[in-house]
Enzyme design. Structure first.
Site, mmCIF file in Angstrom:
data_model
loop_
_atom_site.group_PDB
_atom_site.id
_atom_site.type_symbol
_atom_site.label_atom_id
_atom_site.label_comp_id
_atom_site.label_asym_id
_atom_site.label_seq_id
_atom_site.Cartn_x
_atom_site.Cartn_y
_atom_site.Cartn_z
ATOM 1 N N GLU A 138 62.218 16.889 51.063
ATOM 2 C CA GLU A 138 64.313 17.217 50.946
ATOM 3 C C GLU A 138 64.344 17.065 52.019
ATOM 4 O O GLU A 138 65.194 18.342 52.341
ATOM 5 C CB GLU A 138 64.281 18.400 49.924
ATOM 6 C CG GLU A 138 63.891 17.848 48.331
ATOM 7 C CD GLU A 138 63.771 19.625 47.111
ATOM 8 O OE1 GLU A 138 64.150 18.533 46.331
ATOM 9 O OE2 GLU A 138 63.009 20.281 47.776
HETATM 10 C C1 ACM Z 1 59.867 19.660 46.090
HETATM 11 O O1 ACM Z 1 58.990 20.102 45.141
HETATM 12 N N1 ACM Z 1 60.578 19.684 47.191
HETATM 13 C C2 ACM Z 1 58.151 19.355 46.663
#
Ligand code: ACM
Length: 531
Positions: A337
């Protein structure tokens, strides 16, 4: 002299009889021995038959010629059994054909590998054999589950403490069987982490991944950058006081994990999920201005400053100190992310940071977005996609796997323990959908991602993210009953996979959780015993 001793033991037996007479009667189920295949994870091979073994006041735990480690496992077993049985269970290195025997090495240990064990139970003894101490430890977990659930209680209970006759030969399907705990969104104390470790060990999990940094808190002391913890660790989701591990705390977690045959993998999430670090040091920001601490639950807004030299001084110091206090082979560098980092910057960052991990003698682990950069040789990518993950992203992961990147599978709509079971679950998130107990168990790591060669799959991991979780009771409500299912996917051969049989074995764990004080979710679809 001999006569006296006999008289003394008769008196002791009589006294023991009186003591147990006052104890509550055992249920009928507890009086018949648990079948050898009624444990989680399902053993690879079971041959039932012959007399059961009954642990009694004369039982010794033998570690013939035992190494220090085998003796430690024996001591752990004795401590596990003494309170509820009320027996002395002395540990001895003397040879003998009776009692509980823990045998390391020898002819019978051939083929058992680094973690396998054999359990032979008969009228005179129950013998655990393993090539390595970890195998003895896993065998002890099986032995434990074969005893009545009351054995988990810490006060004297009524027996009998019987183990069905026969032989179990058991080795794991995968070498990596992990659980992750997010101690950043909410901080969990050393004691809380140890409690979770003990729960993981019961199901033969061998890896604890600690998510030590995120936007909401930095949780591990780094001497060269002290503000990370004193400031960056001072809060958590919702604005509570946060917290952090001193190096001594971290070593204590590692020591406890090692005593349960778990390896700790520390994660410092980079270049995104870094607000706590950015808030602690203005120079890590491209504009030189430290943002405020963050206590919300949004993701994707923070990034280390990829072009800046100070960023790599920081990363070098952090990874050097982390490597120095971590005996395990992996350092997890996150990489998920990174929505506030351009693709070019992400690739440049990973190109610079991965060699730092190697410089300090460790192997890179990252979330599967690492496969969108240039994973170094030997790197491990942790897949956390789900049904809605696009075909290009899956193909990128599969392509990396065909080119040597190894995978740990944590599909979010199967293995994420923080996903709600159903719309009525009071805790957890639902961005990957609802994950009921069956869905969590009913998949095969070997075929889950098309195009991935079987040899690329190192194993599975069940992450537990803590945006909505702040107590051990919260963790346990989300982990139980789903965690044992992921543990079984990691350990048991595919041939044992069967929901109908599994749900019966799972239901049979409930009295054990009650005895251990684990507040599990009585998920629908599992035939839980009446309360
Ligand atoms: C995640 O759940 N952002 C690895």
């Amino acid at each position: 002299m001999r006569r006296h001793r006999l008289l003394l033991s008769l008196l002791l037996v009589a006294a023991a009889g009186t003591a147990t007479a006052a104890l509550p009667a055992q249920s009928a189920a507890a009086r018949t021995a648990t079948p050898l295949d009624r444990v989680i994870p399902a053993p690879a091979s079971v041959r039932a038959g012959g007399s059961p073994y009954t642990i009694d006041g004369r039982t010794r735990i033998r570690v013939p010629g035992g190494s220090g480690e085998a003796r430690q496992v024996a001591g752990y077993l004795a401590e596990l059994l003494r309170p509820a049985t009320g027996f002395g269970l002395p540990v001895t290195t003397r040879e003998g054909r009776d009692g509980i025997v823990l045998r390391l090495g020898g002819r019978d240990a051939k083929g058992l590998g680094a973690e396998g064990y054999r359990l032979r139970s008969g009228g005179r003894s129950v013998t655990l054999t393993a090539a390595r101490p970890a195998g003895l430890f896993h065998g002890v977990q099986t032995l434990r589950q074969l005893l009545p659930a009351n054995v988990e209680k810490r006060t004297a209970q009524r027996g009998p403490w019987r183990i069905a006759g026969g032989t179990i030969t058991d080795t794991p399907r995968y070498g990596y069987r992990g659980a992750m705990l997010d101690v950043s969104r909410h901080f969990f104390t050393v004691g809380q982490v140890k409690r979770y470790i003990d729960q993981l060990a019961l199901y033969k999990i061998n890896t604890l991944h600690l998510h030590l940094s995120d936007d909401q808190g930095w949780r591990i002391a780094i001497a060269s950058w002290p503000n990370l913890t004193t400031y960056g660790g001072s809060t958590q989701v919702g604005g509570g006081p946060g917290g952090f591990y001193t190096k001594a705390d971290y070593r204590e977690i590692i020591r406890h994990a090692a005593s349960r045959y778990l390896t700790v993998i520390p994660e410092i999430d980079m270049p995104g999920h870094t607000n706590a670090a950015l808030a602690s040091y203005a120079q890590l920001n491209c504009d030189g201005v430290a943002p405020p601490l963050y206590t919300g639950t949004k993701v994707g807004f923070s990034s280390l400053c990829v072009p800046k030299k100070q960023t790599y001084d920081f990363v070098d110091d952090v990874l050097r100190e982390l490597a120095a206090m971590t005996p395990g082979r992996y350092l997890h560098i996150g990489g998920d992310e990174a929505h506030s980092t351009s693709h070019e910057d992400f690739v440049a960052f990973m190109d610079k940071v991965q060699p730092v991990v190697a410089r300090y003698g460790k192997t890179v682990m990252g979330w599967h977005q690492l496969t969108g950069a240039h994973p170094v040789k030997g790197a491990v990518a942790q897949y956390w996609g789900y049904d809605a993950t696009g075909p290009e992203e899956r193909a990128q992961v599969a392509d990396a796997a065909r080119h040597g990147t190894r995978l740990v599978l944590s599909p979010a709509d199967r293995a994420y323990l923080d996903m709600k079971y159903d719309p009525s679950t009071p805790l957890g998130l639902s961005w990957a959908g609802y994950v009921d107990t069956r869905r969590s168990y009913d998949w095969d790591p070997a075929t889950y991602l098309p195009g991935v060669p079987a040899r690329a799959v190192l194993g599975v991991e069940a992450p537990l993210w803590s945006e909505t979780l702040s107590t051990s009771a919260h963790l346990e409500y989300m982990a139980f009953p789903r965690l044992p299912g992921i543990a079984e996917l990691g350990w048991s051969p595919a041939a044992t996979h069967d929901w109908d049989g599994y749900k019966e074995r799972l239901a049979a764990q409930a009295p054990r959780w009650d005895a251990l004080g684990i507040g599990y979710h009585r998920a629908p679809g599992v035939p839980w015993p009446a309360v």
